[in-house]
Design an enzyme around this catalytic site. Sequence first.
Site, PDB file in Angstrom:
ATOM      1  N   ARG A 143      -7.872  60.951 -38.693  1.00 60.01           N
ATOM      2  CA  ARG A 143      -8.915  61.190 -37.703  1.00 60.01           C
ATOM      3  C   ARG A 143      -8.331  62.080 -36.615  1.00 60.01           C
ATOM      4  O   ARG A 143      -7.130  62.045 -36.323  1.00 60.01           O
ATOM      5  CB  ARG A 143      -9.402  59.881 -37.070  1.00 60.01           C
ATOM      6  CG  ARG A 143     -10.263  59.018 -37.977  1.00 60.01           C
ATOM      7  CD  ARG A 143     -11.616  59.664 -38.243  1.00 60.01           C
ATOM      8  NE  ARG A 143     -12.545  58.780 -38.922  1.00 60.01           N
ATOM      9  CZ  ARG A 143     -12.691  58.725 -40.234  1.00 60.01           C
ATOM     10  NH1 ARG A 143     -11.956  59.497 -41.024  1.00 60.01           N
ATOM     11  NH2 ARG A 143     -13.572  57.899 -40.785  1.00 60.01           N
ATOM     12  N   GLU A 169     -15.740  66.239 -33.245  1.00 54.10           N
ATOM     13  CA  GLU A 169     -16.179  67.006 -34.407  1.00 54.10           C
ATOM     14  C   GLU A 169     -17.657  67.331 -34.272  1.00 54.10           C
ATOM     15  O   GLU A 169     -18.461  66.419 -34.089  1.00 54.10           O
ATOM     16  CB  GLU A 169     -15.950  66.208 -35.705  1.00 54.10           C
ATOM     17  CG  GLU A 169     -14.489  66.040 -36.042  1.00 54.10           C
ATOM     18  CD  GLU A 169     -14.272  65.333 -37.382  1.00 54.10           C
ATOM     19  OE1 GLU A 169     -15.286  64.984 -38.037  1.00 54.10           O
ATOM     20  OE2 GLU A 169     -13.121  65.128 -37.760  1.00 54.10           O
ATOM     21  N   HIS A 190     -13.826  68.706 -42.091  1.00 57.48           N
ATOM     22  CA  HIS A 190     -13.871  67.312 -42.549  1.00 57.48           C
ATOM     23  C   HIS A 190     -14.520  67.217 -43.936  1.00 57.48           C
ATOM     24  O   HIS A 190     -15.482  66.466 -44.137  1.00 57.48           O
ATOM     25  CB  HIS A 190     -14.616  66.436 -41.540  1.00 57.48           C
ATOM     26  CG  HIS A 190     -14.225  64.989 -41.623  1.00 57.48           C
ATOM     27  ND1 HIS A 190     -14.281  64.136 -40.557  1.00 57.48           N
ATOM     28  CD2 HIS A 190     -13.777  64.226 -42.660  1.00 57.48           C
ATOM     29  CE1 HIS A 190     -13.890  62.929 -40.920  1.00 57.48           C
ATOM     30  NE2 HIS A 190     -13.578  62.966 -42.197  1.00 57.48           N
TER      31      HIS A 190
END
Length: 321
Positions: free
Chosen positions: A234, A263, A282
Amino acid sequence: MSLAPNSLVIASQLEPALNDALASHPARPRVIAAPEDEPWRAAADADVLVVRPSPAWAPARAAPAPPVWPGRLRWVCSASAGIDFYPAWLLDGPLVSCARGTASEEIADYVIGAIYRQAKDLDGVAARGPEGWRYSALGQVLGSTIGLVGLGAIGQAVARRALALGARVVAVRRTGALPEGLSGVELVARVEDVVARADHIVLAVPATPQTRHLVDVTLLARAKPGAHLVNVARGSVVDQAALLEALDRGHLGFATLDVTDPEPLPAGHRLYTHPRVRLTPHLSSNYTVARDKLLAKILADITRFAQGEPPRDLVEPARGY
C-alpha cells in the site's frame, strides 16, 4: 446446522456476472445488489455482505458506524485482500473474511517482471539508430539478493519465483517463522537487515498503523546504493517525500510503484515523471485473471457458511488484516 435452500440472502457489490454466479451456488442463495452509494445499508436485508473497495467507502472511514450496522449480517466478505480501505466499524459484529491469496500469483509475476526490467535495463540499452549500436553491460537476477518485507501469500509467491531464478531471498515476517513448505528463504529478525542486504526490496505487508511510513528516511539510508524498491503493498507503507529524496540523491537506484498515497496522486506530482520511478495504477493484481480465483474462493466459503462452518481467511480485528 445447514441452511435451508433459498434462506440465505447475499448483498453484493460485485459486478452482475459474478453476482449471477453466486446465485447459482447449490445453496440457492438470494443475491441482491448492495446500494452503490451506501453499500452498508444492505445490512438490514442480508445475511452476507460482499464488499469491494469502491469510492463509497472512502468518506465512511471518517464517520461513525451507521445506525443500521451490523443489522442482520452474519458475515462480511471482502473481495480484496487488504481491508484498510474500509472503515474500522466494518469489523464490528459479524465475521469478516478477506480475499487473501486470490491475486498473489499475479502480483508475484508483476514483481518479477519489474525486477527483470530493472536488472536488464532494456529501455536504456535499446538501439534507436546506428549511434546506439554499442555494448552495454546488463545486470543479472541470478545471484542477486531479493529482500521481502512481508512473507504472506504475495511474499511466498515472489520467493518461489526468485529462488527458481537463482536469486538469494532474505525476508522478514511478523511471526518470525518460515511458512510450511517454503524452503531456501533466509529469515531475519528486522526489516533493517532485509533492506541493507537486498538489491531489490519488495514491500508486501498489509497497511496498518504499525506499517504506516515503515519505509522512511532512516530505513532508506540503510539501503544498498543503487537498490531497487518495489511496492505492491500500500502507498501508506512508504514515506513518499523520503523516497523522492533518496531517489534525487541517487542513493536509491529506482522505484517500481504499483501503489501510492493517495490514489491516484494529484496532477503534477513528481512521482509521475521522476526518471527513477516506474508508476503503475494499482493493477498488479491483474483483476481480469484473478477474478476467477476470487469467485471460486467466495463460492467455496458460501458452502462452508451454509454448512455452519466459518469462511476461510478471517480478519483479526486486533491486527487489522
